[in-house]
Write a protein that holds these residues in place. Structure first.
Motif, PDB file in Angstrom:
ATOM      1  N   VAL A 135      -0.144 -20.832   3.659  1.00  0.00           N
ATOM      2  CA  VAL A 135       0.957 -21.129   4.114  1.00  0.00           C
ATOM      3  C   VAL A 135       0.823 -22.286   5.031  1.00  0.00           C
ATOM      4  O   VAL A 135       0.356 -23.000   5.216  1.00  0.00           O
ATOM      5  N   MET A 136       1.951 -23.269   4.624  1.00  0.00           N
ATOM      6  CA  MET A 136       1.522 -24.751   5.054  1.00  0.00           C
ATOM      7  C   MET A 136       3.017 -24.745   6.190  1.00  0.00           C
ATOM      8  O   MET A 136       3.878 -24.257   5.579  1.00  0.00           O
ATOM      9  N   VAL A 137       2.485 -25.272   7.210  1.00  0.00           N
ATOM     10  CA  VAL A 137       3.046 -25.761   8.639  1.00  0.00           C
ATOM     11  C   VAL A 137       3.657 -27.709   8.553  1.00  0.00           C
ATOM     12  O   VAL A 137       2.468 -28.181   8.601  1.00  0.00           O
ATOM     13  N   ILE A 138       4.863 -27.083   8.969  1.00  0.00           N
ATOM     14  CA  ILE A 138       5.304 -28.688   8.525  1.00  0.00           C
ATOM     15  C   ILE A 138       5.725 -28.662   9.431  1.00  0.00           C
ATOM     16  O   ILE A 138       6.680 -28.312  10.192  1.00  0.00           O
ATOM     17  N   ALA A 139       5.626 -29.986  10.272  1.00  0.00           N
ATOM     18  CA  ALA A 139       6.451 -29.859  11.533  1.00  0.00           C
ATOM     19  C   ALA A 139       7.713 -31.880  11.484  1.00  0.00           C
ATOM     20  O   ALA A 139       7.467 -32.675  10.726  1.00  0.00           O
ATOM     21  N   GLY A 140       9.055 -31.713  11.833  1.00  0.00           N
ATOM     22  CA  GLY A 140       9.480 -32.919  11.807  1.00  0.00           C
ATOM     23  C   GLY A 140      10.497 -32.993  12.652  1.00  0.00           C
ATOM     24  O   GLY A 140      10.745 -32.153  13.845  1.00  0.00           O
ATOM     25  N   SER A 141      11.871 -33.446  12.958  1.00  0.00           N
ATOM     26  CA  SER A 141      12.398 -34.037  13.669  1.00  0.00           C
ATOM     27  C   SER A 141      13.456 -32.588  14.323  1.00  0.00           C
ATOM     28  O   SER A 141      13.657 -32.750  15.804  1.00  0.00           O
ATOM     29  N   ASN A 142      13.320 -31.661  13.375  1.00  0.00           N
ATOM     30  CA  ASN A 142      13.711 -30.645  14.029  1.00  0.00           C
ATOM     31  C   ASN A 142      13.113 -28.820  14.141  1.00  0.00           C
ATOM     32  O   ASN A 142      13.650 -28.583  13.845  1.00  0.00           O
ATOM     33  N   GLY A 143      12.021 -29.254  14.957  1.00  0.00           N
ATOM     34  CA  GLY A 143      10.707 -28.584  14.319  1.00  0.00           C
ATOM     35  C   GLY A 143      10.015 -28.143  13.823  1.00  0.00           C
ATOM     36  O   GLY A 143       9.977 -28.753  12.465  1.00  0.00           O
ATOM     37  N   GLN A 144       9.247 -27.106  13.190  1.00  0.00           N
ATOM     38  CA  GLN A 144       7.793 -26.838  12.496  1.00  0.00           C
ATOM     39  C   GLN A 144       8.543 -25.621  11.334  1.00  0.00           C
ATOM     40  O   GLN A 144       9.856 -25.290  12.058  1.00  0.00           O
ATOM     41  N   ARG A 145       8.540 -25.982   9.584  1.00  0.00           N
ATOM     42  CA  ARG A 145       8.914 -25.165   8.992  1.00  0.00           C
ATOM     43  C   ARG A 145       7.649 -24.624   8.064  1.00  0.00           C
ATOM     44  O   ARG A 145       7.018 -25.050   8.437  1.00  0.00           O
ATOM     45  N   ARG A 146       7.554 -23.674   7.691  1.00  0.00           N
ATOM     46  CA  ARG A 146       6.171 -23.070   7.024  1.00  0.00           C
ATOM     47  C   ARG A 146       7.092 -23.156   5.526  1.00  0.00           C
ATOM     48  O   ARG A 146       8.145 -22.426   5.001  1.00  0.00           O
ATOM     49  N   VAL A 147       6.152 -23.527   4.660  1.00  0.00           N
ATOM     50  CA  VAL A 147       5.910 -23.653   3.221  1.00  0.00           C
ATOM     51  C   VAL A 147       4.990 -22.646   2.217  1.00  0.00           C
ATOM     52  O   VAL A 147       3.924 -23.132   2.982  1.00  0.00           O
ATOM     53  N   GLN A 162       9.425 -33.397   3.194  1.00  0.00           N
ATOM     54  CA  GLN A 162      10.606 -34.523   3.384  1.00  0.00           C
ATOM     55  C   GLN A 162      10.687 -35.405   3.790  1.00  0.00           C
ATOM     56  O   GLN A 162       9.496 -35.680   4.643  1.00  0.00           O
ATOM     57  N   GLU A 163      11.218 -36.402   4.314  1.00  0.00           N
ATOM     58  CA  GLU A 163      10.578 -37.855   4.702  1.00  0.00           C
ATOM     59  C   GLU A 163      11.010 -37.217   6.473  1.00  0.00           C
ATOM     60  O   GLU A 163      11.340 -36.294   6.801  1.00  0.00           O
TER      61      GLU A 163
END
Ligand SMILES: Cc1cc2nc3c(=O)[nH]c(=O)nc-3n(C[C@H](O)[C@H](O)[C@H](O)COP(=O)(O)OP(=O)(O)OC[C@H]3O[C@@H](n4cnc5c(N)ncnc54)[C@H](O)[C@@H]3O)c2cc1C
Length: 288
Positions: A135-147, A162-163
């Motif tokens: 599972v890839m843990v991604i950080a962005g301005s809305n917090g973290q998401r997992r893909v 994403q951007e």
């Protein structure tokens, strides 16, 4: 050639990276180990106005084990993965794969995250991530998401990032079953990218295959799951896999289901042949 002039900023936290990405937008590029990015800058295939260096972001580094989950930080180098006791014990397939990645000097700088985000179809880490249901843990301005890895590698050099997002880590949930792993790749010279490669991960419940992942890399625009072969493996024993008729059936299944693409030096036809060769070798090795 030399890279065009660019500004440089060394970040010290994920929040700082995200703020710099938002502030600079398309003009910014993240740099991890620089082993893929710097050649592309030097060839002027990419021309960012500012490089945001991730080397100072401690929270992106290291390998941990907690509650049955192994987490590899995006900035963990290939060499650190090779030298990790946690990886050798729990994810031995990664330990087996590392020596196939380039050469030691590149492995000392190149990172897990850089390789996954670059998403070269011939790279070892994306294929391993797919085989291990990572599972890839991604950080962005809305917090973290997992893909899930199967939804992360979308196309040639293209991921689900994403951007203004960055990869923070990859997580692997340990199975309750006994696992059998196999990694192999064929390349022209040691350290070259693979012409074709295979990663197999089998999970056995009391000697019966409860789950299998067979992944090919350097055959198409992303690593590819051999789902037909996986279906053949389901509920078999290792003894079943050693039968000549089974090996032939599995090899033909792999060759018919994997749609190979040619690359600069290798034809699709040759890669298809190697798909069969690698599976045959895998089954022989696993059952030896
Ligand atoms: C001669 C040579 C041979 C090689 N052979 C192989 C090989 O056989 N197998 C193999 O797999 N690789 C090989 N590589 C590539 C090597 O593994 C690189 O280390 C890897 O592809 C990129 O990792 P990096 O840390 O250097 O990333 P960088 O080059 O710094 O970055 C690569 C890309 O990822 C982005 N990026 C980096 N980290 C993040 C993050 N955390 N979040 C979001 N975006 C990020 C960057 O913006 C950039 O677009 C080779 C490289 C060379 C120079």
């Amino acid at each position: 050639m030399k890279a065009a002039a660019f500004n440089y900023q060394k970040a010290s936290s994920v929040d700082e990276v995200l703020n710099l990405l938002i502030k600079n937008g398309d003009n910014a590029k993240l740099i991890a180990g620089g082993q893929s990015l710097l050649p592309s800058l030097n060839m002027r295939l990419s021309n960012p106005e500012i490089l945001i260096d991730l080397q100072g972001v401690e929270e992106l580094k290291g390998i941990t084990e907690h509650n049955g989950v192994i987490r590899i930080g995006a900035m963990t180098t290939h060499t650190e993965i090779q030298d990790s006791d946690i990886i050798q014990k729990h994810l031995p397939i990664l330990h087996q794969a590392v020596p196939h990645i380039a050469h030691r000097a590149i492995r000392n700088l190149g990172t897990w995250g850089g390789s996954c985000v670059y998403a070269d179809p011939a790279a070892e880490w994306p294929a391993c991530a797919l085989a291990l249901d990572a599972v890839m843990v991604i950080a962005g301005s809305n917090g973290q998401r997992r893909v899930a890895a199967k939804d992360f590698f979308l196309d040639l050099y293209t991921t689900a990032l994403q951007e203004n997002e960055l990869l923070v880590a990859t997580e692997f949930t340990l199975s309750k079953y006994t696992s059998v792993d196999y990694f192999d790749e064929l390349s022209r010279r040691h350290g070259d990218y693979a012409v074709t490669g295979i990663v197999c991960h089998l999970e056995l419940d009391q000697g019966i295959i409860a789950k299998s992942r067979v992944v090919y890399f350097s055959v198409a625009s992303t690593p590819v799951l051999a789902e037909g072969v996986q279906a053949l493996l389901q509920s078999k024993t290792l003894q079943d896999l050693s039968q000549t008729t089974f090996i032939e059936q599995a090899r033909e299944m792999a060759k018919s289901e994997i749609m190979t693409l040619s690359d600069l030096t290798n034809s699709a036809h040759m890669k298809k042949h190697l798909v069969g060769v690698l599976l045959e070798r895998a089954l022989q090795h696993i059952t030896a």
